[in-house]
Design a protein around this motif. Structure first.
Motif, short mmCIF file in Angstrom:
data_model
loop_
_atom_site.label_atom_id
_atom_site.label_comp_id
_atom_site.label_asym_id
_atom_site.label_seq_id
_atom_site.Cartn_x
_atom_site.Cartn_y
_atom_site.Cartn_z
N ALA A 29 71.19 -17.61 -39.40
CA ALA A 29 71.57 -16.82 -38.23
C ALA A 29 71.16 -15.36 -38.41
O ALA A 29 70.69 -14.71 -37.48
CB ALA A 29 73.06 -16.92 -37.96
N GLU A 30 71.34 -14.84 -39.62
CA GLU A 30 70.97 -13.45 -39.89
C GLU A 30 69.46 -13.26 -39.86
O GLU A 30 68.97 -12.24 -39.38
CB GLU A 30 71.54 -13.00 -41.24
N LYS A 31 68.72 -14.25 -40.33
CA LYS A 31 67.25 -14.18 -40.26
C LYS A 31 66.78 -14.15 -38.81
O LYS A 31 65.88 -13.39 -38.45
CB LYS A 31 66.62 -15.35 -41.00
N LYS A 32 67.41 -14.97 -37.99
CA LYS A 32 67.08 -14.99 -36.56
C LYS A 32 67.42 -13.66 -35.92
O LYS A 32 66.63 -13.11 -35.14
CB LYS A 32 67.82 -16.13 -35.87
N GLU A 33 68.60 -13.11 -36.24
CA GLU A 33 69.00 -11.81 -35.71
C GLU A 33 68.02 -10.73 -36.13
O GLU A 33 67.60 -9.90 -35.32
CB GLU A 33 70.41 -11.44 -36.21
N ARG A 34 67.62 -10.74 -37.41
CA ARG A 34 66.68 -9.74 -37.92
C ARG A 34 65.36 -9.81 -37.15
O ARG A 34 64.81 -8.77 -36.75
CB ARG A 34 66.43 -9.98 -39.42
N GLN A 35 64.86 -11.00 -36.90
CA GLN A 35 63.61 -11.15 -36.16
C GLN A 35 63.75 -10.62 -34.73
O GLN A 35 62.87 -9.92 -34.23
CB GLN A 35 63.16 -12.62 -36.16
N GLN A 36 64.86 -10.95 -34.08
CA GLN A 36 65.09 -10.48 -32.71
C GLN A 36 65.20 -8.95 -32.66
O GLN A 36 64.67 -8.31 -31.76
CB GLN A 36 66.34 -11.12 -32.12
N LEU A 37 65.89 -8.38 -33.64
CA LEU A 37 66.03 -6.92 -33.70
C LEU A 37 64.68 -6.25 -33.91
O LEU A 37 64.37 -5.24 -33.29
CB LEU A 37 67.00 -6.52 -34.81
N ARG A 38 63.87 -6.81 -34.80
CA ARG A 38 62.54 -6.26 -35.05
C ARG A 38 61.69 -6.29 -33.78
O ARG A 38 61.01 -5.32 -33.45
CB ARG A 38 61.83 -7.04 -36.16
N GLU A 39 61.73 -7.42 -33.09
CA GLU A 39 60.95 -7.55 -31.85
C GLU A 39 61.41 -6.54 -30.80
O GLU A 39 60.58 -5.92 -30.13
CB GLU A 39 61.04 -8.98 -31.32
N GLN A 40 62.72 -6.37 -30.66
CA GLN A 40 63.25 -5.42 -29.68
C GLN A 40 62.87 -4.00 -30.05
O GLN A 40 62.48 -3.19 -29.20
CB GLN A 40 64.77 -5.55 -29.57
N TYR A 41 62.97 -3.66 -31.35
CA TYR A 41 62.61 -2.32 -31.82
C TYR A 41 61.14 -2.02 -31.50
O TYR A 41 60.82 -0.95 -30.96
CB TYR A 41 62.86 -2.20 -33.32
N LEU A 42 60.26 -2.97 -31.80
CA LEU A 42 58.84 -2.75 -31.53
C LEU A 42 58.54 -2.67 -30.03
O LEU A 42 57.72 -1.86 -29.60
CB LEU A 42 58.00 -3.87 -32.17
N LYS A 43 59.23 -3.49 -29.25
CA LYS A 43 59.04 -3.45 -27.79
C LYS A 43 59.43 -2.06 -27.25
O LYS A 43 58.69 -1.46 -26.46
CB LYS A 43 59.89 -4.53 -27.13
#
Length: 83
Positions: A29-43
């Motif tokens: 779950a934390e890996k998934k959250e990290r990926q989503q956060l990274r994508e949002q930050y870059l967007k």
């Protein structure tokens, strides 16, 4: 370019997860959250960067505007130019 509070918060959480990953590992779950956060930050970063570029006007040493035509067209569409 100053970061918004949202960007600051995203980066803080990304860093927290990075430290946890190094120390003890992450759950799925934390890996998934990290990926989503990274994508949002870059967007968010890309949107802000694009906006800054589209608002920019360039001038040569003699004071003549040399803004690329593509940027001028975007500025006209947004109502930022009247030429």
């Amino acid at each position: 370019m100053p970061e918004s509070q949202e960007q600051t918060d995203l980066l803080k959480r990304i860093n927290e997860l990075a430290h946890k990953n190094k120390a003890e590992g992450l759950t799925a779950a934390e890996k998934k959250e990290r990926q989503q956060l990274r994508e949002q930050y870059l967007k968010n970063f890309r949107e802000a960067f694009r906006s800054n570029i589209e608002l920019m006007q360039l001038y040569d040493k003699s004071g003549k505007e040399v803004t690329p035509e593509k940027i001028k067209q975007i500025q006209r569409k947004r109502g930022l130019r009247d030429d």
